[in-house]
Design a protein around this motif. Structure first.
Motif, mmCIF file in Angstrom:
data_model
loop_
_atom_site.group_PDB
_atom_site.id
_atom_site.type_symbol
_atom_site.label_atom_id
_atom_site.label_comp_id
_atom_site.label_asym_id
_atom_site.label_seq_id
_atom_site.Cartn_x
_atom_site.Cartn_y
_atom_site.Cartn_z
ATOM 1 N N ILE A 1 54.817 28.194 68.482
ATOM 2 C CA ILE A 1 54.629 28.546 69.935
ATOM 3 C C ILE A 1 55.127 29.429 70.600
ATOM 4 O O ILE A 1 55.204 29.801 71.807
ATOM 5 N N ASP A 2 56.260 30.216 69.865
ATOM 6 C CA ASP A 2 56.816 31.437 70.273
ATOM 7 C C ASP A 2 56.199 32.671 69.743
ATOM 8 O O ASP A 2 55.188 32.750 68.585
ATOM 9 N N PRO A 3 56.242 33.932 70.251
ATOM 10 C CA PRO A 3 55.847 34.904 69.853
ATOM 11 C C PRO A 3 56.118 35.321 68.412
ATOM 12 O O PRO A 3 57.252 35.014 67.942
ATOM 13 N N LEU A 4 55.179 36.211 67.858
ATOM 14 C CA LEU A 4 55.131 36.544 66.563
ATOM 15 C C LEU A 4 55.098 37.939 66.391
ATOM 16 O O LEU A 4 54.337 38.797 67.155
ATOM 17 N N VAL A 5 55.598 38.707 65.495
ATOM 18 C CA VAL A 5 55.809 40.077 65.312
ATOM 19 C C VAL A 5 55.675 40.297 63.864
ATOM 20 O O VAL A 5 56.390 39.620 62.964
ATOM 21 N N GLY A 6 54.569 40.794 63.052
ATOM 22 C CA GLY A 6 54.334 40.982 61.909
ATOM 23 C C GLY A 6 53.983 42.416 61.529
ATOM 24 O O GLY A 6 53.312 43.205 62.175
ATOM 25 N N SER A 7 54.204 42.761 60.278
ATOM 26 C CA SER A 7 53.804 44.100 59.434
ATOM 27 C C SER A 7 53.362 43.756 58.248
ATOM 28 O O SER A 7 54.087 42.941 57.565
ATOM 29 N N GLY A 8 52.611 44.778 57.722
ATOM 30 C CA GLY A 8 52.317 44.544 56.214
ATOM 31 C C GLY A 8 51.425 45.571 55.935
ATOM 32 O O GLY A 8 51.511 46.629 56.564
ATOM 33 N N PRO A 9 50.990 45.850 54.497
ATOM 34 C CA PRO A 9 50.308 46.878 53.793
ATOM 35 C C PRO A 9 49.164 47.517 54.637
ATOM 36 O O PRO A 9 49.037 48.695 54.675
ATOM 37 N N LEU A 10 48.600 46.669 55.546
ATOM 38 C CA LEU A 10 47.241 47.129 56.033
ATOM 39 C C LEU A 10 47.513 47.153 57.681
ATOM 40 O O LEU A 10 46.627 47.779 58.433
ATOM 41 N N GLY A 11 48.773 46.874 58.191
ATOM 42 C CA GLY A 11 48.903 47.150 59.714
ATOM 43 C C GLY A 11 50.252 46.306 60.375
ATOM 44 O O GLY A 11 50.782 45.620 59.631
ATOM 45 N N ASP A 12 49.905 46.110 61.797
ATOM 46 C CA ASP A 12 51.010 45.291 62.279
ATOM 47 C C ASP A 12 50.277 44.654 63.451
ATOM 48 O O ASP A 12 49.231 44.853 63.673
ATOM 49 N N VAL A 13 50.987 43.592 63.831
ATOM 50 C CA VAL A 13 50.576 42.414 64.844
ATOM 51 C C VAL A 13 51.365 41.898 65.611
ATOM 52 O O VAL A 13 52.584 41.748 64.996
ATOM 53 N N THR A 14 51.243 41.638 67.026
ATOM 54 C CA THR A 14 52.202 41.014 67.840
ATOM 55 C C THR A 14 51.256 39.990 68.631
ATOM 56 O O THR A 14 49.932 40.307 68.968
ATOM 57 N N CYS A 15 51.935 38.879 68.823
ATOM 58 C CA CYS A 15 50.875 37.804 69.737
ATOM 59 C C CYS A 15 52.017 36.793 70.432
ATOM 60 O O CYS A 15 53.147 36.877 69.794
ATOM 61 N N ASP A 16 51.140 36.018 71.307
ATOM 62 C CA ASP A 16 52.267 35.063 71.913
ATOM 63 C C ASP A 16 52.359 33.734 71.180
ATOM 64 O O ASP A 16 53.655 33.141 71.202
ATOM 65 N N THR A 17 51.277 33.333 70.460
ATOM 66 C CA THR A 17 51.444 32.097 69.758
ATOM 67 C C THR A 17 50.748 32.437 68.519
ATOM 68 O O THR A 17 49.776 33.470 68.502
ATOM 69 N N TYR A 18 50.892 31.435 67.305
ATOM 70 C CA TYR A 18 50.000 31.773 66.202
ATOM 71 C C TYR A 18 50.016 30.648 65.412
ATOM 72 O O TYR A 18 50.406 29.394 65.654
ATOM 73 N N GLU A 19 49.084 30.725 64.398
ATOM 74 C CA GLU A 19 48.795 29.713 63.560
ATOM 75 C C GLU A 19 48.521 30.211 62.223
ATOM 76 O O GLU A 19 47.487 31.001 62.069
ATOM 77 N N ILE A 20 49.052 29.697 61.080
ATOM 78 C CA ILE A 20 48.808 30.260 59.926
ATOM 79 C C ILE A 20 48.004 28.983 59.213
ATOM 80 O O ILE A 20 48.817 27.991 59.175
ATOM 81 N N VAL A 21 46.947 29.291 58.489
ATOM 82 C CA VAL A 21 46.050 28.302 57.904
ATOM 83 C C VAL A 21 45.800 28.685 56.507
ATOM 84 O O VAL A 21 45.905 29.841 56.299
ATOM 85 N N ASP A 22 44.905 27.821 56.140
ATOM 86 C CA ASP A 22 44.413 28.013 54.567
ATOM 87 C C ASP A 22 45.472 28.230 53.593
ATOM 88 O O ASP A 22 45.021 29.464 52.824
ATOM 89 N N ASP A 23 46.443 27.640 53.485
ATOM 90 C CA ASP A 23 47.413 27.931 52.669
ATOM 91 C C ASP A 23 48.083 29.464 52.786
ATOM 92 O O ASP A 23 48.276 30.076 51.787
ATOM 93 N N GLY A 24 48.125 30.013 54.192
ATOM 94 C CA GLY A 24 48.658 31.261 54.334
ATOM 95 C C GLY A 24 47.621 32.179 54.180
ATOM 96 O O GLY A 24 48.051 33.515 54.250
ATOM 97 N N ASP A 25 46.542 32.032 53.811
ATOM 98 C CA ASP A 25 45.277 33.120 53.934
ATOM 99 C C ASP A 25 44.862 33.601 55.045
ATOM 100 O O ASP A 25 44.122 34.531 55.189
#
Length: 198
Positions: free
Chosen positions: A138-162
């Motif tokens: 429910i808090d902001p997310l900052v992410g980076s990885g091999p294919l790019g970067d992402v930021t958002c206010d809230t998030y959900e990771i599903v399908d065992d992280g896929d």
């Protein structure tokens, strides 16, 4: 002579130890088990919990300390918890709360998730539904990885992280050619786009 002295010394030491134990057994009453009050906690050092998610993959939760309150034994406060999945995903934070009955792990403060593909996500909180293989934030997310970067206010990771679902003020930068070893976009991605002139 030396062998005889050694044997005699060992027999005397054993006699003293057995005599001390026998004396304590007869003079002391039955051992009392210390009872905890409802306000007291049981602390485990270098705690380790293991389980499986809905796909049968192994999950291990470790912590520097785990404190279980007597009045609510299913909820365990964790210091420096770390969850590791079978595929190599690691999630850690300075503090957390593990609910054994609900199979949830709530993480607080500086939450960091690193998956096996090299993605690195950070937030200030996350709630993991362990048996479902799902994470809610429910808090902001900052992410980076091999294919790019992402930021958002809230998030959900599903399908065992896929799959990552972002909501609110979502900003993404995608590098189609990926990043190089230093984490920079490859040269093909930094070149200006081709423009057709007429």
């Amino acid at each position: 002579m030396l062998r005889l002295a050694f044997t005699a010394g060992a027999a005397i030491a054993a006699g003293i130890m057995v005599g001390h134990l026998a004396a304590n057994a007869f003079t002391s009453g039955p051992g009392k088990i210390e009872q905890l009050t409802s306000e007291e906690v049981v602390t485990m050092v270098n705690a380790r919990f293991t389980g499986r998610d809905e796909t049968g993959s192994t999950i291990v939760i470790t912590a520097d300390t785990a404190q279980r309150q007597r009045d609510n034994p299913e909820q365990i406060a964790l210091r420096n918890p770390r969850l590791v999945t079978e595929d190599g995903t690691e999630i850690d934070a300075p503090s957390g709360l593990y609910d054994q009955a609900a199979q949830t792990l709530a993480l607080f403060e500086d939450v960091r998730l690193i998956d096996a593909q090299g993605y690195d996500f950070r937030s200030t909180s996350a709630k993991m539904f362990i048996s479902e293989g799902r994470v809610d934030g429910i808090d902001p997310l900052v992410g980076s990885g091999p294919l790019g970067d992402v930021t958002c206010d809230t998030y959900e990771i599903v399908d065992d992280g896929d799959r990552l679902r972002c909501r609110g003020n979502v900003n993404m930068m995608i590098f189609p050619g990926g990043r190089d070893a230093q984490g920079n976009a490859s040269a093909a991605n930094t070149a200006p786009p081709a423009v057709d002139e007429e």
